[in-house]
Design a protein around this motif. Structure first.
Motif, PDB file in Angstrom:
ATOM      1  N   VAL A   1       0.822  -1.216   0.000  1.00  0.00           N
ATOM      2  CA  VAL A   1       0.000   0.000   0.000  1.00  0.00           C
ATOM      3  C   VAL A   1       0.855   1.265   0.000  1.00  0.00           C
ATOM      4  CG1 VAL A   1      -1.691   1.313   1.344  1.00  0.00           C
ATOM      5  CG2 VAL A   1      -1.981  -1.148   1.056  1.00  0.00           C
ATOM      6  N   LYS A   2       1.956   1.214   0.756  1.00  0.00           N
ATOM      7  CA  LYS A   2       2.886   2.357   0.845  1.00  0.00           C
ATOM      8  C   LYS A   2       2.187   3.626   1.343  1.00  0.00           C
ATOM      9  CE  LYS A   2       5.981   0.836  -2.906  1.00  0.00           C
ATOM     10  NZ  LYS A   2       5.221  -0.362  -3.354  1.00  0.00           N
ATOM     11  N   ASP A   3       1.289   3.459   2.303  1.00  0.00           N
ATOM     12  CA  ASP A   3       0.597   4.615   2.881  1.00  0.00           C
ATOM     13  C   ASP A   3       0.169   4.248   4.297  1.00  0.00           C
ATOM     14  OD1 ASP A   3      -0.980   6.774   3.584  1.00  0.00           O
ATOM     15  OD2 ASP A   3      -2.012   6.893   1.653  1.00  0.00           O
ATOM     16  N   ASP A   4       1.117   4.329   5.230  1.00  0.00           N
ATOM     17  CA  ASP A   4       0.855   3.942   6.617  1.00  0.00           C
ATOM     18  C   ASP A   4      -0.243   4.793   7.241  1.00  0.00           C
ATOM     19  OD1 ASP A   4       3.004   2.354   6.036  1.00  0.00           O
ATOM     20  OD2 ASP A   4       4.157   2.854   7.841  1.00  0.00           O
ATOM     21  N   GLU A   5      -0.275   6.073   6.870  1.00  0.00           N
ATOM     22  CA  GLU A   5      -1.279   6.966   7.442  1.00  0.00           C
ATOM     23  C   GLU A   5      -2.690   6.486   7.087  1.00  0.00           C
ATOM     24  OE1 GLU A   5      -2.584  11.716   7.392  1.00  0.00           O
ATOM     25  OE2 GLU A   5      -0.738  11.049   6.395  1.00  0.00           O
ATOM     26  N   TRP A   6      -2.890   6.073   5.837  1.00  0.00           N
ATOM     27  CA  TRP A   6      -4.197   5.558   5.418  1.00  0.00           C
ATOM     28  C   TRP A   6      -4.532   4.257   6.142  1.00  0.00           C
ATOM     29  CZ3 TRP A   6      -5.692   1.089   2.616  1.00  0.00           C
ATOM     30  CH2 TRP A   6      -7.050   1.068   2.240  1.00  0.00           C
ATOM     31  N   LEU A   7      -3.555   3.348   6.231  1.00  0.00           N
ATOM     32  CA  LEU A   7      -3.805   2.044   6.855  1.00  0.00           C
ATOM     33  C   LEU A   7      -4.117   2.175   8.344  1.00  0.00           C
ATOM     34  CD1 LEU A   7      -1.108  -0.154   5.092  1.00  0.00           C
ATOM     35  CD2 LEU A   7      -3.590  -0.414   4.921  1.00  0.00           C
ATOM     36  N   LYS A   8      -3.573   3.190   8.989  1.00  0.00           N
ATOM     37  CA  LYS A   8      -3.814   3.374  10.420  1.00  0.00           C
ATOM     38  C   LYS A   8      -4.933   4.378  10.700  1.00  0.00           C
ATOM     39  CE  LYS A   8       0.824   2.157  12.048  1.00  0.00           C
ATOM     40  NZ  LYS A   8       2.004   2.591  12.824  1.00  0.00           N
ATOM     41  N   GLY A   9      -5.503   4.935   9.637  1.00  0.00           N
ATOM     42  CA  GLY A   9      -6.545   5.944   9.808  1.00  0.00           C
ATOM     43  C   GLY A   9      -7.800   5.644   9.031  1.00  0.00           C
ATOM     44  N   ASP A  10      -7.888   6.174   7.817  1.00  0.00           N
ATOM     45  CA  ASP A  10      -9.121   6.058   7.040  1.00  0.00           C
ATOM     46  C   ASP A  10      -9.509   4.611   6.741  1.00  0.00           C
ATOM     47  OD1 ASP A  10      -9.379   8.774   7.035  1.00  0.00           O
ATOM     48  OD2 ASP A  10      -8.712   9.065   4.966  1.00  0.00           O
ATOM     49  N   PHE A  11      -8.532   3.754   6.523  1.00  0.00           N
ATOM     50  CA  PHE A  11      -8.846   2.339   6.276  1.00  0.00           C
ATOM     51  C   PHE A  11      -9.638   1.756   7.446  1.00  0.00           C
ATOM     52  CE2 PHE A  11      -7.407  -1.969   7.522  1.00  0.00           C
ATOM     53  CZ  PHE A  11      -8.084  -2.703   6.560  1.00  0.00           C
ATOM     54  N   ILE A  12      -9.164   1.982   8.648  1.00  0.00           N
ATOM     55  CA  ILE A  12      -9.823   1.425   9.832  1.00  0.00           C
ATOM     56  C   ILE A  12     -11.215   2.005  10.004  1.00  0.00           C
ATOM     57  CG2 ILE A  12      -9.739   1.330  12.364  1.00  0.00           C
ATOM     58  CD1 ILE A  12      -6.664   1.158  12.107  1.00  0.00           C
ATOM     59  N   SER A  13     -11.337   3.319   9.903  1.00  0.00           N
ATOM     60  CA  SER A  13     -12.647   3.946  10.113  1.00  0.00           C
ATOM     61  C   SER A  13     -13.620   3.569   9.000  1.00  0.00           C
ATOM     62  CB  SER A  13     -12.498   5.466  10.214  1.00  0.00           C
ATOM     63  OG  SER A  13     -11.941   6.007   9.036  1.00  0.00           O
ATOM     64  N   THR A  14     -13.139   3.380   7.783  1.00  0.00           N
ATOM     65  CA  THR A  14     -14.025   2.970   6.686  1.00  0.00           C
ATOM     66  C   THR A  14     -14.637   1.598   6.960  1.00  0.00           C
ATOM     67  OG1 THR A  14     -12.857   4.271   5.016  1.00  0.00           O
ATOM     68  CG2 THR A  14     -14.126   2.397   4.226  1.00  0.00           C
ATOM     69  N   VAL A  15     -13.813   0.655   7.399  1.00  0.00           N
ATOM     70  CA  VAL A  15     -14.325  -0.688   7.708  1.00  0.00           C
ATOM     71  C   VAL A  15     -15.256  -0.629   8.915  1.00  0.00           C
ATOM     72  CG1 VAL A  15     -13.704  -3.038   8.363  1.00  0.00           C
ATOM     73  CG2 VAL A  15     -12.298  -1.805   6.702  1.00  0.00           C
ATOM     74  N   GLN A  16     -14.866   0.105   9.944  1.00  0.00           N
ATOM     75  CA  GLN A  16     -15.692   0.204  11.151  1.00  0.00           C
ATOM     76  C   GLN A  16     -17.074   0.776  10.864  1.00  0.00           C
ATOM     77  OE1 GLN A  16     -13.095   2.644  13.534  1.00  0.00           O
ATOM     78  NE2 GLN A  16     -12.357   0.915  14.751  1.00  0.00           N
ATOM     79  N   GLN A  17     -17.141   1.728   9.946  1.00  0.00           N
ATOM     80  CA  GLN A  17     -18.379   2.469   9.699  1.00  0.00           C
ATOM     81  C   GLN A  17     -19.079   2.076   8.394  1.00  0.00           C
ATOM     82  OE1 GLN A  17     -17.139   6.602   9.966  1.00  0.00           O
ATOM     83  NE2 GLN A  17     -16.052   6.202  11.893  1.00  0.00           N
ATOM     84  N   ARG A  18     -18.633   0.984   7.787  1.00  0.00           N
ATOM     85  CA  ARG A  18     -19.158   0.622   6.476  1.00  0.00           C
ATOM     86  C   ARG A  18     -20.651   0.302   6.515  1.00  0.00           C
ATOM     87  NH1 ARG A  18     -17.144   1.500   1.336  1.00  0.00           N
ATOM     88  NH2 ARG A  18     -17.608  -0.248  -0.046  1.00  0.00           N
ATOM     89  N   GLY A  19     -21.085  -0.373   7.586  1.00  0.00           N
ATOM     90  CA  GLY A  19     -22.507  -0.698   7.690  1.00  0.00           C
ATOM     91  C   GLY A  19     -23.369   0.552   7.688  1.00  0.00           C
ATOM     92  N   GLY A  20     -22.943   1.572   8.429  1.00  0.00           N
ATOM     93  CA  GLY A  20     -23.681   2.829   8.467  1.00  0.00           C
ATOM     94  C   GLY A  20     -23.681   3.535   7.128  1.00  0.00           C
TER      95      GLY A  20
END
Length: 347
Positions: free
Chosen positions: A227-246
């Motif tokens: 991915v070469k984007d640690d900030e995304w993997l530790k930020g938006d990636f996590i919140s996107t999966v957490q909030q995907r149902g909503g």
């Protein structure tokens, strides 16, 4: 000389006895996306005959009759019988597999403790029905939310069935995480393996890719390297999966159904046939307090491998401080849910 269609059909469907599979909340939208896949052999095998038991509340029986008619009209050779019912003694009899989809949804103005109380009543009753009527080898998957705690209540209410036979669905979150990585890297989803969902099927869940691999142009590498984007993997990636149902509800005005049904199929098929060598998947399973310092007596999502219809938690994974904090936070939420729910068990 070619065999007749009837002879070939007989050979396909007469190899073994039918298994009895229950789906609760069977008149709902998740079940509507799920039942066809089960009945045509996508879950338990292309040569495994099925008897489907469909349970819903009495007011939904007319809708359930329509679902039964559609299943009949599909003319599926593996589907030997469909039994719609609102009676637990009918639905839970001699089950090989139970997929508990139905639950009390959270209504406007309802506090979380009220939601837990309503669902304790449902899953205490269904756990007792499993204990009384189902086979002791039954495999139970709880889908209805709050899935982890509902699963724990069902397991506690079925003392004669091993707790290892109970699991809750976090495969949808697992699939969401794999898909997000695949889209980010630009590869098919099956090029991504060993993502992990830790903890609760809620917004505190922790989608973890520190141990995941992705294959790019024939080369397998760590997700962080691909991915070469640690900030995304530790930020938006996590919140996107957490909030995907909503996000699905906001866009579709209805909760996830197609993707939930697919995840249920994935989960149950892996229980029945096992996980591929070198792959692990996420499931909410019973914690005995040992792996990864997760508190005892929770249904907590772990990475597991499955063989001979038995799951085993993948151990020995290195947990960094970032992951530890998020794993502990979701465990704390589950402990609070458990303690609240258990306080209603005697009510």
């Amino acid at each position: 000389m070619c065999k007749s269609y009837d002879e070939m059909k007989c050979k396909v469907t007469a190899c073994c006895d039918p298994i009895r599979v229950l789906v609760t909340g069977a008149a709902g939208q998740i079940a509507y996306s799920l039942l066809y896949s089960i009945a045509k052999g996508d879950v338990f095998g292309k040569d495994q005959p099925i008897i489907l038991l469909l349970l819903d509340i009495s007011p939904m029986l007319p809708v359930l009759d329509g679902v039964v008619m559609e299943l009949q009209d599909c003319a599926l050779p593996l589907l030997k019988e469909v039994v719609p019912t609102d009676k637990e003694e009918v639905a839970f009899k001699d089950l090989d597999a139970a997929i508990l989809v139905g639950s009390m949804p959270r209504k406007e103005g309802m506090e979380r403790k009220d939601l837990l109380k309503a669902n304790v009543s449902i899953f205490k009753s269904q756990g007792a029905a499993l204990d009384k009527y189902a086979k002791k080898t039954v495999k139970v998957l709880v889908v209805g939310n709050p899935a982890n705690t509902n699963c724990l209540i069902a397991a506690k209410s079925a003392p004669s069935i091993p707790k290892e036979n109970f699991s809750c669905l976090t495969r949808l979150d697992h699939n969401r995480a794999a898909s997000q990585v695949a889209m980010r890297v630009g590869v098919p989803t099956d090029n991504v393996k060993n993502v992990i969902i830790w903890g609760n099927h809620s917004s505190t869940q922790y989608p973890d890719v520190h141990h995941a691999k992705v294959t790019v142009s024939g080369t397998e590498m760590d997700v962080f390297d691909a991915v070469k984007d640690d900030e995304w993997l530790k930020g938006d990636f996590i919140s996107t999966v957490q909030q995907r149902g909503g996000a699905v509800i906001k866009a579709r005005k209805l909760s996830s159904a197609m993707s939930a049904a697919k995840a249920i199929c994935d989960h149950m098929r892996d229980i029945w046939f096992g996980t591929p060598e070198g792959h692990f998947v996420s499931m909410g399973v019973y914690s005995n307090g040992k792996p990864y310092s997760v508190p005892d007596d929770l249904i907590y999502s772990f990475p597991v491998v499955i063989k001979d219809k038995a799951w085993k938690i993948v151990t020995g994974l290195q947990i960094n401080d970032f992951s530890r904090e998020k794993m502990d936070a979701t465990a704390t939420e589950l402990v609070e849910e458990r303690d609240t729910a258990v306080s209603f068990l005697g009510a």
